[in-house]
Design an enzyme around this catalytic site. Sequence first.
Site, PDB file in Angstrom:
ATOM      1  N   VAL A 194       9.156  -2.937   1.682  1.00  0.00           N
ATOM      2  CA  VAL A 194       8.039  -3.045   2.627  1.00  0.00           C
ATOM      3  C   VAL A 194       8.060  -4.445   3.241  1.00  0.00           C
ATOM      4  CG1 VAL A 194       6.674  -1.375   1.312  1.00  0.00           C
ATOM      5  CG2 VAL A 194       6.425  -3.805   0.837  1.00  0.00           C
ATOM      6  N   CYS A 195       7.218  -4.631   4.276  1.00  0.00           N
ATOM      7  CA  CYS A 195       7.114  -5.945   4.902  1.00  0.00           C
ATOM      8  C   CYS A 195       6.477  -6.920   3.914  1.00  0.00           C
ATOM      9  CB  CYS A 195       6.261  -5.869   6.162  1.00  0.00           C
ATOM     10  SG  CYS A 195       7.039  -4.876   7.455  1.00  0.00           S
ATOM     11  N   PRO A 196       6.862  -8.186   3.863  1.00  0.00           N
ATOM     12  CA  PRO A 196       7.854  -8.778   4.775  1.00  0.00           C
ATOM     13  C   PRO A 196       9.294  -8.718   4.247  1.00  0.00           C
ATOM     14  CG  PRO A 196       6.903 -10.505   3.452  1.00  0.00           C
ATOM     15  CD  PRO A 196       6.282  -9.220   2.975  1.00  0.00           C
ATOM     16  N   MET A 197       9.499  -8.064   3.073  1.00  0.00           N
ATOM     17  CA  MET A 197      10.842  -8.105   2.504  1.00  0.00           C
ATOM     18  C   MET A 197      11.862  -7.386   3.383  1.00  0.00           C
ATOM     19  SD  MET A 197      10.506 -10.092   0.073  1.00  0.00           S
ATOM     20  CE  MET A 197      12.145  -9.968  -0.628  1.00  0.00           C
TER      21      MET A 197
END
Lengths: 70, 289
Positions: free
Chosen positions: A7-10
């Site tokens: 998921v964001c921000p990964m």
Amino acid sequence: MDLTGEVCPMTFVKTKLALEGMAPGQVLRVILDFAEAVESVPRSARNEGHRVLGVVQTEDNQWTVLIRRG
Amino acid sequence: MDKKSSTRQQATPPERPARTFDEDQMQRYSRHIVLPEIGGIGQRSLLDGKVLIVGAGGLGSPLVLYLAAAGVGRLGIVDSDVVELSNLQRQVVHRTADVGRAKAEVAAEAARLLNPDVVAMPYAERLTSANALGVIAGYDVVVDASDNFPTRYLVNDACVLLGKPLVYGAVYRFDGQVSVFAPGQGCYRCLFPRPPEPGMIPSCAEGGVLGALPGVIGTIQAMEVLKILLGKGQTLAGRLLAFDGLSTEFRELSYVRDPDCPVCGDRPSVTEPIDYEAFCGLGAAATGR
């Protein structure tokens, strides 16, 4: 690069690190299943000078993004 | 959501050696890495960075915590004092249970606990004319987080002699100031050529200091250190930023290198570290000005 499950921000962290490790002109293929990232990863990549070659929905909840390293 | 294994390979192998981060590091530094000005390359610069913090008190506390959190790879922490109960009102790196322990040791332990990527080296000793050059030589950036003029002049002189950037900060009552003395762009002695006469300036112990004030100034110092390591932005080199905490106002004073400065001037009279206690005890006469 398979970023399903991320998921964001990964999603962008891993995309960016991969791009940094590539030579200009090389193309990175990113597979995403986090809907928000399908917009944010290409946008962030463009903001950092890379070229988004395409975004393709491959399954109900899966997308492939092609980014050319700037 | 489950995270994927960190063993996944990149679709396109890098042409040059990858700046590799493990899964924990990618998460820990994610808010740095996504910044266009930092990225993995900048984060690697921070991890490769070596910073010496002189003073593990009010200013040193936020410095140790923020620089460790940021992943500055090597932190030297100099302080010869032990934690006292009266320190805890502002020196937030120390805990009540640490009273009586060496401040340098406590701060180094806090850095390691916050971020295992950090190698923290405590120096539980005073900087002196005998050890200053040897200690400072091993670092990229030096931070003056001290609380006394002898140390301040000694650190300044040693940094000029070694060509190291010095991030200066000082607090007193409700006021603080901060600057960066970059090699060739002026130093502390260009701004303050003469130390005050002994007894003219009360120490924090005598003058008091609002607890959050060193947090403000020390955090600005941490910002400047990170920008220097990253090579990004404009530092406070050539500018002295003064903070009035009572009115919540910042003011800025520009300065340039003084060609007559006894340390960084065209014909320096100070060519090696001066025994600082004798120097400040002698007052203005010792500056040669």
